[in-house]
Each structure stands twice: as C-alpha cells, then as structure tokens.
Design an enzyme around this catalytic site. Structure first.
Site, short mmCIF file in Angstrom:
data_model
loop_
_atom_site.label_atom_id
_atom_site.label_comp_id
_atom_site.label_asym_id
_atom_site.label_seq_id
_atom_site.Cartn_x
_atom_site.Cartn_y
_atom_site.Cartn_z
CE LYS A 269 -37.43 -78.06 -99.34
NZ LYS A 269 -37.79 -76.95 -98.45
CD GLN B 6 -40.44 -76.43 -95.91
OE1 GLN B 6 -39.42 -77.04 -96.23
NE2 GLN B 6 -41.07 -75.62 -96.75
CG ASP C 74 -33.86 -72.95 -96.95
OD1 ASP C 74 -33.85 -73.47 -98.08
OD2 ASP C 74 -34.71 -73.20 -96.08
#
Ligand code: NAP
Length: 287
Positions: free
Chosen positions: A52, A96, A119
């Site tokens: 990312k 994450q 997200d």
C-alpha cells in the site's frame, strides 16, 4: 478463456489517480495523505502494508506507516485514532487487519472518523452502502466491481454466486452486486460454511466469486462452462522457488480456467485492484 488481468487494470486506475493528484497539485491543493496502522509482525500484514505504501509513492500520494508492537494496548491505539481523526493533514487511514486477539477490533474500527475510513469498515459507511448512499466502499468488493466493469463483463440479470460471507468481502459484495445499477443488477446467492451441497449453487453461477480462505477449493466440477470466475483467496503454498513458496487462490486455477469465459489469476487478479480502490477512496476523502 480470457484472463482478467488485475495488475494491468490496477495500473490504469493508478495512472488516473496519479493524474488527478498532479492536477490537484497544480491547482495548489494538498497532496492526499494515507496513514496505515500496523500492529505486530504478521508477515502477510507486513506485505500488504508495504504494498500500500509503495502504491502511494507510485501515484504521488503521501503515506505514513505507524507501527505498534504486538502487545500494544487498546488505549495506545485509541490515542492514535483520536489524533488521526483531528489531524487535518490526514485524509484517510486504515487499521490493518487482523489485529492481535486481545484488541477490540470492532470498537477500534468504530472510533475511526467515517470521513477518513478509507477501508469502508465503519458501521456508518457500511449502513450508507446498504442504503445505496455515497460512502467509502470496502476496497476489495469495490475493486471487483471495477474489474468486472473494465473487462466488460455483463452483470445485469446474471446470477452471481458468492462463496464466503466475511464483512470485508462476501457480504458487502452481495449488497453491491444486487444493486439496481448499470454495474451490478445481478441476482445474488451468498454461500457459506452452512450451505448444503455447495456445488449445486456454484454450478448455477454466471459469475462466481470465491472468498473462503481455502487453497484451490473450487475445482472444475463446481464451475459452469463459460462462467466468469473471480478468485479473492491468497495463500502461500510451498514450492521449489527462490522464496520457497508460491501464491495460489481459492480456485484450482490450472484446471478451472479452461471451463471459464474469463477468470482472475492469483497473484495479479483481485489483490492489485484492492489497493487501487484504497487509493481511490483516499483521493475521494481528500476531495
Ligand atoms: P474469512 O473471514 O476468511 O471467512 C471465510 C468465509 O468463507 C466464511 O464466510 C466461511 O463460512 C466461508 N467458508 C469457509 N469454508 C467454506 C466452505 N468449505 N464452504 C463454503 N463456505 C466456506 O473471509 P475473507 O476475509 O473474505 O478471506 C477469504 C480469502 O480472501 C482469504 O484467503 C483472504 O486472504 C483473501 N482476501 C484477499 C483479499 C485481496 O485483496 N486479494 C482481500 C481480502 C481477503 P462461515 O461464515 O460459515 O464460517
């Protein structure tokens, strides 16, 4: 059989994002900034966060990686989340997953400012997505829709069978694929661990999406001739390569591919599109 090349498609999406970031810079607007919180040393999570960060660099986006030890406390993370929520330089951030089991993942995700929740995991964004209102969409399902669209896969009126009902892939994808929109409008069946005789359902799929986390689970006898197959799974299996492993998906690619009209490979299918969607969400957050 056509290969649905996610790597190449994601590269094009990233070019578009890079062009907009450059345009914004020329207009004196701020560089979008994505922050990734990583707790512990899970090798897969390390790889995903590194990918990312690299993708941010490629498109000219600012990125920051915040690392915490595996025994970090909920209070430490809450303090960071609150700081990121009020930091005007941060447009979006991700926590994450998976988090170590001692941390209350749902509580922490629920504390993220929904506007910075790139997200798309916050209940506010999930609710807006359910209602078809503008929201940050979860990156993997959004990437799959983009992939189908860009590869001109007809969706309207077709039967999409999704195997796996996780909150990050299967369940939101079922919502998005059943929407009355030109990019979806499918009849959707969502299968899971309690689905009896799974093959009865997968054999009906015009579009089969597999997100179950079991290497090479889907075999040719489970796939209708001419189906479009989207493989979300990612697994390291031992192989005589330099690294000692190779990546495979939830689909037995070599044997299933000849039956398909189109299929995504692993690696180079859904994974790169997930990252491209995250970048797009961050750009939208900056806008
Ligand atoms: P998950 O949380 O691992 O859950 C697996 C789902 O599959 C559950 O709903 C489970 O059913 C179902 N399932 C498991 N075995 C099954 C079986 N034999 N028959 C029918 N259903 C079965 O799911 P996930 O987080 O979506 O991850 C799935 C895979 O996708 C993993 O390999 C993950 O690494 C990968 N992934 C890749 C990306 C990417 O960007 N490429 C993104 C996310 C995830 P129950 O609900 O009944 O337990």
């Amino acid at each position: 059989m056509k290969l649905i090349d996610g790597k190449e498609t994601a590269a094009r999406v990233k070019e578009e994002i890079a062009a907009e970031i450059a345009r914004r810079a020329a207009e004196g607007k701020k560089t979008p900034h994505l922050v990734a919180l990583l707790v512990g040393n899970d090798p897969a999570s390390e790889t995903y966060v590194a990918a990312k960060v690299k993708a941010c660099q490629l498109v000219g986006m600012k990125s920051t990686e915040l690392r915490f030890p595996a025994d970090a406390t909920a209070e430490q993370l809450i303090e960071t989340i609150d700081r990121l929520n009020s930091d005007d330089d941060v447009d979006g951030y991700i926590i994450q997953l998976p988090l170590p089991p001692h941390l209350p993942a749902d509580d922490l995700l629920g504390r993220v400012d929904p506007a910075k929740d790139v997200d798309g995991f916050h209940p506010f964004n999930v609710g807006k997505m359910m209602l078809g209102l503008p929201a940050h969409l979860p990156a993997t399902p959004a990437g799959i829709l983009e992939l189908l669209h860009r590869h001109r896969v007809e969706t309207a009126g077709r039967h999409c069978v999704i195997v796996g009902r996780s909150n990050i892939v299967g369940t939101p994808l079922a919502v998005l694929m059943s929407r009355k929109s030109p990019r979806a409008n499918c009849t959707v069946t969502l299968c899971h661990g309690a689905t009896p005789d799974l093959k009865t359902f997968t054999l009906q799929a015009d579009i089969l999406v597999v997100a179950i986390g079991v290497p090479r689970f889907i075999t040719p006898d489970m796939v209708k001739q001419g189906a479009v197959v989207i493989d979300v799974g990612v697994h390291r299996v031992p192989a005589p390569t330099k690294s000692g492993y190779r990546l495979v998906g939830d689909v037995d690619f070599e044997n299933v591919a000849p039956r398909c009209s189109a299929i995504t490979p692993v690696p180079g299918g859904v994974g790169p599109m997930t990252i491209a969607s995250l970048l797009r969400n961050t750009l939208e957050a900056a806008r």
